[in-house]
Enzyme design. Structure first.
Site, PDB file in Angstrom:
ATOM      1  N   THR A  28       0.818  -1.325   0.138  1.00 43.89           N
ATOM      2  CA  THR A  28       0.039   0.027  -0.034  1.00 43.89           C
ATOM      3  C   THR A  28       0.869   1.247   0.112  1.00 43.89           C
ATOM      4  O   THR A  28       1.759   1.377   0.791  1.00 43.89           O
ATOM      5  CB  THR A  28      -0.892   0.076   1.258  1.00 43.89           C
ATOM      6  OG1 THR A  28      -0.079   0.183   2.159  1.00 43.89           O
ATOM      7  CG2 THR A  28      -2.052  -1.010   1.191  1.00 43.89           C
ATOM      8  N   ASN A  30       1.695   4.929   0.661  1.00 42.95           N
ATOM      9  CA  ASN A  30       1.276   5.904   1.638  1.00 42.95           C
ATOM     10  C   ASN A  30       1.648   7.427   1.260  1.00 42.95           C
ATOM     11  O   ASN A  30       2.596   7.778   0.882  1.00 42.95           O
ATOM     12  CB  ASN A  30       2.014   5.460   3.002  1.00 42.95           C
ATOM     13  CG  ASN A  30       1.551   4.331   3.681  1.00 42.95           C
ATOM     14  OD1 ASN A  30       1.468   3.406   3.239  1.00 42.95           O
ATOM     15  ND2 ASN A  30       1.071   4.329   4.971  1.00 42.95           N
ATOM     16  N   GLU A  80      -3.882   4.684   2.522  1.00 40.88           N
ATOM     17  CA  GLU A  80      -3.166   3.585   1.985  1.00 40.88           C
ATOM     18  C   GLU A  80      -3.633   3.111   0.747  1.00 40.88           C
ATOM     19  O   GLU A  80      -4.900   2.672   0.704  1.00 40.88           O
ATOM     20  CB  GLU A  80      -2.872   2.769   2.986  1.00 40.88           C
ATOM     21  CG  GLU A  80      -2.405   3.105   4.390  1.00 40.88           C
ATOM     22  CD  GLU A  80      -1.601   2.029   5.012  1.00 40.88           C
ATOM     23  OE1 GLU A  80      -1.244   0.982   4.428  1.00 40.88           O
ATOM     24  OE2 GLU A  80      -1.523   2.074   6.248  1.00 40.88           O
TER      25      GLU A  80
HETATM   26  P1  ADP Z   1       5.123   0.865   3.353  1.00 39.54           P
HETATM   27  O1  ADP Z   1       4.523   0.546   4.896  1.00 39.54           O
HETATM   28  O2  ADP Z   1       6.507   1.860   3.322  1.00 39.54           O
HETATM   29  O3  ADP Z   1       3.940   1.820   2.748  1.00 39.54           O
HETATM   30  P2  ADP Z   1       4.318  -1.316   2.034  1.00 39.54           P
HETATM   31  O4  ADP Z   1       4.841  -2.779   2.313  1.00 39.54           O
HETATM   32  O5  ADP Z   1       2.953  -0.924   2.183  1.00 39.54           O
HETATM   33  O6  ADP Z   1       5.435  -0.389   2.872  1.00 39.54           O
HETATM   34  O7  ADP Z   1       4.598  -1.300   0.310  1.00 39.54           O
HETATM   35  C1  ADP Z   1       4.346  -0.062  -0.370  1.00 39.54           C
HETATM   36  C2  ADP Z   1       5.160   0.294  -1.289  1.00 39.54           C
HETATM   37  O8  ADP Z   1       5.440  -0.602  -2.387  1.00 39.54           O
HETATM   38  C3  ADP Z   1       4.946   1.717  -2.074  1.00 39.54           C
HETATM   39  O9  ADP Z   1       5.270   2.812  -1.562  1.00 39.54           O
HETATM   40  C4  ADP Z   1       5.393   1.319  -3.555  1.00 39.54           C
HETATM   41  O10 ADP Z   1       6.727   2.028  -3.750  1.00 39.54           O
HETATM   42  C5  ADP Z   1       5.398  -0.076  -3.491  1.00 39.54           C
HETATM   43  N1  ADP Z   1       4.485  -0.831  -4.549  1.00 39.54           N
HETATM   44  C6  ADP Z   1       4.942  -1.822  -5.334  1.00 39.54           C
HETATM   45  N2  ADP Z   1       3.728  -2.260  -6.116  1.00 39.54           N
HETATM   46  C7  ADP Z   1       2.841  -1.623  -5.323  1.00 39.54           C
HETATM   47  C8  ADP Z   1       1.299  -1.689  -5.581  1.00 39.54           C
HETATM   48  N3  ADP Z   1       0.679  -2.111  -6.576  1.00 39.54           N
HETATM   49  N4  ADP Z   1       0.613  -0.690  -4.864  1.00 39.54           N
HETATM   50  C9  ADP Z   1       0.956   0.122  -3.957  1.00 39.54           C
HETATM   51  N5  ADP Z   1       2.275   0.181  -3.622  1.00 39.54           N
HETATM   52  C10 ADP Z   1       3.105  -0.583  -4.392  1.00 39.54           C
HETATM   53 MG    MG Z   2       1.849   0.882   3.105  1.00 41.60          MG
END
Ligand code: ADP
Ligand code: MG
Length: 149
Positions: A28, A30, A80
């Site tokens: 997700t 953010n 998110e």
């Molecule tokens: P965080 O806690 O840093 O948001 P996440 O595990 O939720 O980490 O992963 C989010 C990150 O993954 C996003 O900021 C983006 O850079 C990357 N990402 C890759 N593919 C997707 C997708 N399909 N949807 C959303 N984010 C994605």
């Molecule tokens: Mg996230």
């Protein structure tokens, strides 16, 4: 909130808690707290569906959670966005535009991580169906997506 939809939001993708992909198999993206604070007063927490665009890329379907994530008991409200597209790389620091089209359900707590994961998969299915309806599809070609930030 429903009366204020669709809602167009944009901002930089920042680091979240790193839970999306790790725990849930569903990354997700953010937004910063500034963007969260710019939401209209009275925005209902919950799960929404709509469209998303990274920088000037293609417009994809998305599901977004707005709220405190009761399962994780977050202190600050967050937005998110899970983009329903497979990306080869992360896009932290990119500009994310979203158009929130409709409301799927309220935020709720879950007994287990499995239940939460199941609910997210169902949300993605519901979002996918809702976004095929004509009114929702029309927003995919809105001039918002072409506007330079
Ligand atoms: P965080 O806690 O840093 O948001 P996440 O595990 O939720 O980490 O992963 C989010 C990150 O993954 C996003 O900021 C983006 O850079 C990357 N990402 C890759 N593919 C997707 C997708 N399909 N949807 C959303 N984010 C994605
Ligand atoms: Mg996230």
């Amino acid at each position: 909130m429903t009366s204020q939809l669709p809602l167009f939001i944009e901002g930089e993708v920042i680091k979240g808690f790193g839970r999306g992909s790790k725990d849930l198999g569903c990354p997700t993206a953010n937004f910063s707290l500034d963007v969260v604070k710019s939401l209209p007063n009275g925005t209902q927490p919950g799960v929404y569906y709509g469209w998303a665009q990274i920088d000037s890329g293609s417009v994809h379907k998305m599901v977004a959670n707005i709220g405190w994530c009761p399962f994780y008991n977050n202190k600050e409200m967050s937005i998110e966005t899970h983009v329903m597209h497979k990306f080869d790389t992360d896009f932290y620091g990119s500009n994310l535009k979203i158009c929130i089209v409709g409301y799927l359900r309220g935020e709720k707590n879950f007994k287990s991580l499995e239940d939460l994961i199941e609910a997210i998969q169902q949300d993605i299915k519901n979002a996918d169906e809702e976004l095929d309806h004509e009114d929702a599809r029309n927003l995919k070609t809105n001039s918002f997506w072409n506007r330079v930030q």
